[in-house]
Structures are given as structure tokens and as C-alpha cells.
Scaffold this motif. Sequence first.
Motif, PDB file in Angstrom:
ATOM      1  N   ARG A  37       2.283  -0.863   7.596  1.00  0.00           N
ATOM      2  CA  ARG A  37       2.475  -1.565   8.733  1.00  0.00           C
ATOM      3  C   ARG A  37       3.640  -1.280   9.620  1.00  0.00           C
ATOM      4  NH1 ARG A  37       0.639  -5.928   6.089  1.00  0.00           N
ATOM      5  NH2 ARG A  37      -1.481  -5.413   5.961  1.00  0.00           N
ATOM      6  N   ALA A  49       0.588  -1.896   2.023  1.00  0.00           N
ATOM      7  CA  ALA A  49       0.058  -2.105   3.259  1.00  0.00           C
ATOM      8  C   ALA A  49       1.331  -2.608   4.126  1.00  0.00           C
ATOM      9  CB  ALA A  49      -0.877  -3.226   3.030  1.00  0.00           C
ATOM     10  N   SER A  50       2.252  -3.526   3.662  1.00  0.00           N
ATOM     11  CA  SER A  50       3.262  -3.659   4.471  1.00  0.00           C
ATOM     12  C   SER A  50       4.171  -2.549   4.921  1.00  0.00           C
ATOM     13  CB  SER A  50       4.086  -4.938   3.628  1.00  0.00           C
ATOM     14  OG  SER A  50       3.393  -6.017   3.520  1.00  0.00           O
ATOM     15  N   ASN A  87       3.923   2.102  11.008  1.00  0.00           N
ATOM     16  CA  ASN A  87       3.023   2.189  12.071  1.00  0.00           C
ATOM     17  C   ASN A  87       3.754   1.414  13.458  1.00  0.00           C
ATOM     18  OD1 ASN A  87       1.379   3.664  11.069  1.00  0.00           O
ATOM     19  ND2 ASN A  87       0.017   1.927  10.497  1.00  0.00           N
ATOM     20  N   GLN A  98       9.996  -7.788  10.552  1.00  0.00           N
ATOM     21  CA  GLN A  98       9.353  -7.224   9.401  1.00  0.00           C
ATOM     22  C   GLN A  98       9.933  -6.599   8.212  1.00  0.00           C
ATOM     23  OE1 GLN A  98       5.808  -7.571  10.143  1.00  0.00           O
ATOM     24  NE2 GLN A  98       5.275  -6.634   8.444  1.00  0.00           N
TER      25      GLN A  98
END
Length: 123
Positions: free
Chosen positions: A69, A65-66, A72, A103
Motif C-alpha cells: 500500500r 499489504a501495508s 503504491n 503511513q
Amino acid sequence: MEHLDFFYRKILESLKLLAMPFGIQKKCFEDFVDAPFEVLDTFDNAFLHLPELIEDGRFSNMEIASLLRLHNMIDFTASRSDLKDLDEDQFGTHVSWNRIREQAKELLVLLGEPIELPDKNYI
């Protein structure tokens, strides 16, 4: 299986590159290249191997998921009309690109990887 180890390391090293300040990112490449493009392209090329690595169980759901993310976030930022030309000054200082660096750092921590210079053999 050896190729999967290589692809896994490519993702990790591309994250390390993304996490670095632009001045350090730029030093990872020859002077004649477009450093912002190369930084993003390095991650994008490594990201292409994500499905194989997921199938092999290399990442947890949270890590997947990270990664998604972050990918994206990069796509969204690079598509903004005021940032899409990848101007070096903007790439080095704009808050959106710096959020991507943060991030990437958080993702490295999640993966248990040190935030350090990337191994140039994988970028």
C-alpha cells in the motif's frame, strides 16, 4: 541468511527515513544530493528485496499489504503531474507527501519498530 537480515534492516531503516519530517530527511544526506529523490530511492531500493523476505517469512500478510500500500501510494503521488518534479518545498509540506510519512509511521508501529532516526549504514 545474513544477507536477508541486511535486506530486512534496509526496509526498516528506509521506513524510518520516510517517516521523518523533510528537514530531518534532508540532514541524512550530503548537501549536494537531491534529498527528495534519495529518500524515495532508498525505500524503492529496499523494496526490491521484498520477495526474498516474504519467501523467508519475515513479514505477516498484514505487514506485506501495508508495505505494498505504501509503495503504491508513493508511486501514485510521484506520478502526479503537480508533484513529480520532487520540489523540496512541496516534498516537505504537501499533504500527499505528509500522508506518506504518516503511513510509514503506522507501518513502523505495526512492525514493532520505534519511530526514530534511521541508521545511516542502511540508507
